[in-house]
Design a protein around this motif. Structure first.
Motif, PDB file in Angstrom:
ATOM      1  N   GLY A  61       0.807  -1.210   0.000  1.00 54.06           N
ATOM      2  CA  GLY A  61       0.000   0.000   0.000  1.00 54.06           C
ATOM      3  C   GLY A  61       0.838   1.256   0.000  1.00 54.06           C
ATOM      4  O   GLY A  61       2.063   1.210  -0.137  1.00 54.06           O
ATOM      5  N   PHE A  62       0.179   2.392   0.176  1.00 55.85           N
ATOM      6  CA  PHE A  62       0.835   3.692   0.146  1.00 55.85           C
ATOM      7  C   PHE A  62       1.794   3.859   1.324  1.00 55.85           C
ATOM      8  O   PHE A  62       1.477   3.480   2.453  1.00 55.85           O
ATOM      9  N   LEU A  63       2.921   4.485   1.060  1.00 62.83           N
ATOM     10  CA  LEU A  63       3.938   4.728   2.084  1.00 62.83           C
ATOM     11  C   LEU A  63       3.978   6.200   2.483  1.00 62.83           C
ATOM     12  O   LEU A  63       3.672   7.080   1.675  1.00 62.83           O
ATOM     13  N   GLY A  64       4.359   6.459   3.733  1.00 58.31           N
ATOM     14  CA  GLY A  64       4.625   7.818   4.188  1.00 58.31           C
ATOM     15  C   GLY A  64       3.450   8.566   4.766  1.00 58.31           C
ATOM     16  O   GLY A  64       3.623   9.665   5.310  1.00 58.31           O
ATOM     17  N   SER A  65       2.248   7.994   4.699  1.00 56.01           N
ATOM     18  CA  SER A  65       1.071   8.737   5.157  1.00 56.01           C
ATOM     19  C   SER A  65       1.091   8.975   6.660  1.00 56.01           C
ATOM     20  O   SER A  65       0.721  10.059   7.135  1.00 56.01           O
ATOM     21  N   SER A  66       1.525   7.975   7.436  1.00 52.37           N
ATOM     22  CA  SER A  66       1.588   8.146   8.888  1.00 52.37           C
ATOM     23  C   SER A  66       2.596   9.226   9.264  1.00 52.37           C
ATOM     24  O   SER A  66       2.313  10.099  10.088  1.00 52.37           O
ATOM     25  N   GLY A  67       3.773   9.166   8.653  1.00 51.79           N
ATOM     26  CA  GLY A  67       4.782  10.184   8.918  1.00 51.79           C
ATOM     27  C   GLY A  67       4.296  11.564   8.520  1.00 51.79           C
ATOM     28  O   GLY A  67       4.586  12.558   9.195  1.00 51.79           O
ATOM     29  N   GLY A  68       3.551  11.634   7.414  1.00 55.58           N
ATOM     30  CA  GLY A  68       2.995  12.910   6.989  1.00 55.58           C
ATOM     31  C   GLY A  68       1.974  13.434   7.988  1.00 55.58           C
ATOM     32  O   GLY A  68       1.936  14.632   8.283  1.00 55.58           O
ATOM     33  N   GLY A  69       1.154  12.545   8.531  1.00 58.58           N
ATOM     34  CA  GLY A  69       0.182  12.964   9.531  1.00 58.58           C
ATOM     35  C   GLY A  69       0.840  13.503  10.784  1.00 58.58           C
ATOM     36  O   GLY A  69       0.410  14.517  11.354  1.00 58.58           O
ATOM     37  N   LEU A  70       1.907  12.826  11.239  1.00 62.42           N
ATOM     38  CA  LEU A  70       2.624  13.292  12.423  1.00 62.42           C
ATOM     39  C   LEU A  70       3.278  14.644  12.168  1.00 62.42           C
ATOM     40  O   LEU A  70       3.212  15.554  13.003  1.00 62.42           O
ATOM     41  N   LYS A  71       3.914  14.800  11.025  1.00 60.39           N
ATOM     42  CA  LYS A  71       4.572  16.062  10.674  1.00 60.39           C
ATOM     43  C   LYS A  71       3.561  17.198  10.627  1.00 60.39           C
ATOM     44  O   LYS A  71       3.814  18.305  11.126  1.00 60.39           O
ATOM     45  N   LEU A  72       2.405  16.904  10.062  1.00 61.64           N
ATOM     46  CA  LEU A  72       1.350  17.903   9.960  1.00 61.64           C
ATOM     47  C   LEU A  72       0.929  18.388  11.341  1.00 61.64           C
ATOM     48  O   LEU A  72       0.772  19.597  11.577  1.00 61.64           O
TER      49      LEU A  72
END
Length: 335
Positions: A173-184
């Protein structure tokens, strides 16, 4: 009401009643003739086992190290603390079964907060068929949660030590979404409402790839692990265990449109190093991967190839065709 007002045993009794009254979801052990004999509330949980491969995993999250109350509400923390363990079972191609929960809590903690924590655990337990069957509780200067989880499967599990030169490397599946949410959340960045909602949910309430793990195993995939510390870091671990190296193709790394839209300059770095996506990374010959990819969720893709080289070495082939070594920039507790 705070924990110090209710007391350890009062809180334990309250939580025991909660998990037995509100437990729902499938009984993943039934097809293997597992029968829960002693439930939460006794000295140990006990179940009768039949012929199957049993799996065991454990993980701990600590306030200020793995989570903050500003970015992760209690119910989401409960969900996520169990999700990381379920993901380990998924990486073996197994079904999760029984969980033991150990809580370390300051005495000033609100009882309602811990009930919310358990609410999140019960919600993900209902979704994946996990039964909380006991645990422990201690006084602690900071909150921490340790989950021990069992699982079951038939036949040998998928491993991280069996990748072969020439295998393709793929993800479910898609990568990086969790890290993007935390950064946001940490940086308070502006974002479109729909994109922000998706990224925050990806960080707070990930869905481990249990069905995907079983699909991969049935298709003949023998090598897999979950992506918890970031694609580059976890692929390096897999390669180190297998005695091989790998290259990742930057233009093939799958990223959700919400991540690309919100972080156009950082999306690839988040996809490579963000961590906590809790999807599966796997390797297999091209013919096996070609047969299984159409049955996987949106975002599943081939991202690289296993090659000869220094065990654990990972390189990135950029969109310009230039290949460069990349370091392990994922999560390290002691880094």
């Amino acid at each position: 009401m705070q924990i110090k007002d209710l007391g350890e045993f009062g809180l334990i009794e309250r939580l025991n009643g909660m998990v037995t009254r509100e437990r729902r979801g499938p009984d993943n052990g039934a097809p293997y003739s597992f029968r829960l004999l002693v439930d939460t509330g006794d000295d140990t949980a006990a179940w009768a086992a039949a012929e199957a491969t049993e799996l065991f995993t454990t993980d701990t999250v600590v306030e200020g190290v793995h989570f903050t109350r500003d970015t992760t509400p209690w119910a989401d923390l409960g969900w996520k603390s169990l999700a990381s363990n379920i993901s380990d079972i998924a990486a073996m191609g197994g079904l999760p079964l029984y969980a033991l929960i150990t809580l370390g809590l300051p005495p000033e903690t609100e009882v309602a907060d811990i009930e919310e924590l358990y609410r999140g655990m019960l919600e993900i337990g209902e979704h994946y068929g996990v039964a909380i069957v006991g645990g422990d509780m201690v006084r602690s200067p900071v909150a921490f949660i340790t989950v021990a989880l069992t699982g079951v499967r038939t036949g040998p599990p998928m491993l991280r030590s069996t990748a072969g030169v020439g295998d393709q490397v793929a993800v479910t599946g898609f990568l990086g979404s969790s890290g993007g949410g935390l950064k946001l959340m940490l940086e308070g960045l502006p974002a479109a409402a729909e994109a922000a909602e998706y990224l925050r949910a990806a960080h707070r309430r990930p869905y481990p790839a249990v069905a995907e793990g079983q699909l991969l195993s049935r298709a003949g995939v023998g090598t897999a692990m979950d992506v918890s510390d970031g694609l580059a870091d976890d692929l390096s671990k897999l390669c180190l265990s297998s005695g091989v190296a790998a290259r990742i193709f930057a233009d093939q790394v799958p990223m959700h449109p919400a991540l690309r839209q919100t972080f156009p300059d950082d999306c690839l770095d988040l996809a490579l190093n963000g961590g906590e996506d809790y999807l599966l990374l796997f390797t297999a010959p091209e013919s096996v991967i070609r047969s299984v990819l159409p049955d996987l969720p949106e975002g599943a893709a081939v991202v690289g190839q296993i090659i000869e080289g220094q065990p654990g070495h990972i390189s990135l082939v950029g969109r310009n065709g230039i290949e460069t070594a990349i370091g392990r920039a994922g999560w390290d507790h002691f880094g």
